[in-house]
Design a protein around this motif. Structure first.
Motif, PDB file in Angstrom:
ATOM      1  N   VAL A   1       0.730  -1.372   0.023  1.00 19.40           N
ATOM      2  CA  VAL A   1      -0.003  -0.063  -0.073  1.00 19.40           C
ATOM      3  C   VAL A   1       0.829   1.243   0.206  1.00 19.40           C
ATOM      4  O   VAL A   1       0.678   2.306  -0.677  1.00 19.40           O
ATOM      5  CB  VAL A   1      -0.796   0.035   1.237  1.00 19.40           C
ATOM      6  CG1 VAL A   1      -1.560   1.283   1.417  1.00 19.40           C
ATOM      7  CG2 VAL A   1      -2.061  -1.035   1.000  1.00 19.40           C
ATOM      8  N   LEU A   2       1.938   1.266   0.717  1.00 22.15           N
ATOM      9  CA  LEU A   2       2.882   2.556   0.814  1.00 22.15           C
ATOM     10  C   LEU A   2       3.436   2.746  -0.584  1.00 22.15           C
ATOM     11  O   LEU A   2       3.538   4.007  -1.118  1.00 22.15           O
ATOM     12  CB  LEU A   2       4.078   2.255   1.794  1.00 22.15           C
ATOM     13  CG  LEU A   2       3.424   2.310   3.314  1.00 22.15           C
ATOM     14  CD1 LEU A   2       4.691   1.963   4.092  1.00 22.15           C
ATOM     15  CD2 LEU A   2       2.762   3.320   3.864  1.00 22.15           C
ATOM     16  N   HIS A   3       3.750   1.639  -1.413  1.00 19.11           N
ATOM     17  CA  HIS A   3       4.275   1.871  -2.802  1.00 19.11           C
ATOM     18  C   HIS A   3       3.157   2.289  -3.561  1.00 19.11           C
ATOM     19  O   HIS A   3       3.481   3.268  -4.485  1.00 19.11           O
ATOM     20  CB  HIS A   3       4.805   0.510  -3.435  1.00 19.11           C
ATOM     21  CG  HIS A   3       6.003   0.215  -2.758  1.00 19.11           C
ATOM     22  ND1 HIS A   3       6.394  -0.146  -1.609  1.00 19.11           N
ATOM     23  CD2 HIS A   3       7.393   0.209  -3.482  1.00 19.11           C
ATOM     24  CE1 HIS A   3       7.659  -0.528  -1.588  1.00 19.11           C
ATOM     25  NE2 HIS A   3       8.523  -0.100  -2.575  1.00 19.11           N
ATOM     26  N   VAL A   4       1.879   1.926  -3.514  1.00 16.51           N
ATOM     27  CA  VAL A   4       0.863   2.223  -4.307  1.00 16.51           C
ATOM     28  C   VAL A   4       0.201   3.707  -4.243  1.00 16.51           C
ATOM     29  O   VAL A   4       0.068   4.357  -5.027  1.00 16.51           O
ATOM     30  CB  VAL A   4      -0.263   1.194  -4.251  1.00 16.51           C
ATOM     31  CG1 VAL A   4      -1.549   1.703  -5.020  1.00 16.51           C
ATOM     32  CG2 VAL A   4      -0.098  -0.107  -4.730  1.00 16.51           C
ATOM     33  N   LEU A   5       0.467   4.080  -2.850  1.00 19.69           N
ATOM     34  CA  LEU A   5       0.150   5.433  -2.501  1.00 19.69           C
ATOM     35  C   LEU A   5       0.869   6.401  -3.337  1.00 19.69           C
ATOM     36  O   LEU A   5       0.447   7.530  -3.642  1.00 19.69           O
ATOM     37  CB  LEU A   5       0.264   5.668  -1.025  1.00 19.69           C
ATOM     38  CG  LEU A   5      -0.683   5.115  -0.067  1.00 19.69           C
ATOM     39  CD1 LEU A   5      -0.343   5.202   1.395  1.00 19.69           C
ATOM     40  CD2 LEU A   5      -2.295   5.338  -0.487  1.00 19.69           C
TER      41      LEU A   5
END
Length: 226
Positions: free
Chosen positions: A64-68
């Motif tokens: 999720v941190l990467h996608v954000l």
């Protein structure tokens, strides 16, 4: 086949990847990385469903941190909500806020409130601003009040480079001359060698931080005036 395995297999098929053991988090992370790096919207849509099933909370948070960083602001809240634990949700929410603040500052929105808020924000945000910001106010704030020595150093170095470019392009105000007295040897030395401004060279010849800087500035000033 369980639902988690089913969505993992669907994602792997769509990505053209073979996942040997869906129960192994390393195999899943390899698949997730390929999906993230592809930046394909169809794959990201399936990944969104998968993350809601991901059994490894740390792995789900990492994804999720990467996608954000890839999705627009309006989609970030939905991705944060896919996380199942309150700790992960809170961490990702803070990152989402930092990404929004990063985008805003890089677009030129640098208010006094933003500068004050920056002091309390994460190393992640401060580090990226120290590397990328074009704002002298932001870089000066980080050079003096950054959370780590690395952030302070990177911000100071970038501020010097921006000031060098500005002065060499002819932006030499009274404030710039006064501030020059406190700037680094790196900046003063390059200005002493390259500046075309008599005011800058005269300032450095008289108030440079080292004898070498004073000498080089005086020599260059004499050549310009001859």
């Amino acid at each position: 086949m369980g639902e988690f395995e089913e969505v993992i297999r669907s994602l792997a098929d769509l990505a053209g990847e073979e996942i040997v053991d869906f129960r192994d988090e390393h195999h899943r992370w390899h698949l997730y990385q390929r999906v993230i790096n592809s930046e394909r919207a169809d794959l990201r849509d399936v990944l969104y469903q998968v993350i809601g099933w991901e059994e490894d909370d740390a792995l789900a948070l990492t994804v999720v941190l990467h996608v954000l960083e890839q999705v627009p602001e309006v989609e970030r809240h939905a991705w944060v909500d896919r996380l199942r634990t309150s700790e992960s949700h809170q961490y990702a929410s803070a990152r989402s806020f930092d990404i929004g603040m990063l985008e805003s500052i890089l677009q030129g929105a640098v208010s006094e409130n933003a500068l004050q808020a920056l002091q309390e924000r994460s190393d992640w945000l401060q580090l990226r601003l120290a590397r990328r910001s074009e704002s002298a106010d932001v870089l000066d704030e980080l050079a003096n009040s950054g959370r780590t020595k690395r952030i302070k150093r990177l911000a100071a170095e970038r501020l010097d480079k921006l000031e060098l470019e500005s002065i060499l392009q002819g932006a030499v105000s009274e404030n710039a001359l006064q501030a020059l007295q406190e700037r680094s040897d790196w900046l003063q030395l390059r200005l002493a060698r390259r500046s075309e401004s008599a005011d800058v060279l005269d300032e450095l010849a008289n108030s440079g931080r080292t004898k070498r800087i004073k000498r080089l500035a005086a020599e260059r000033l004499a050549k310009l005036e001859s």
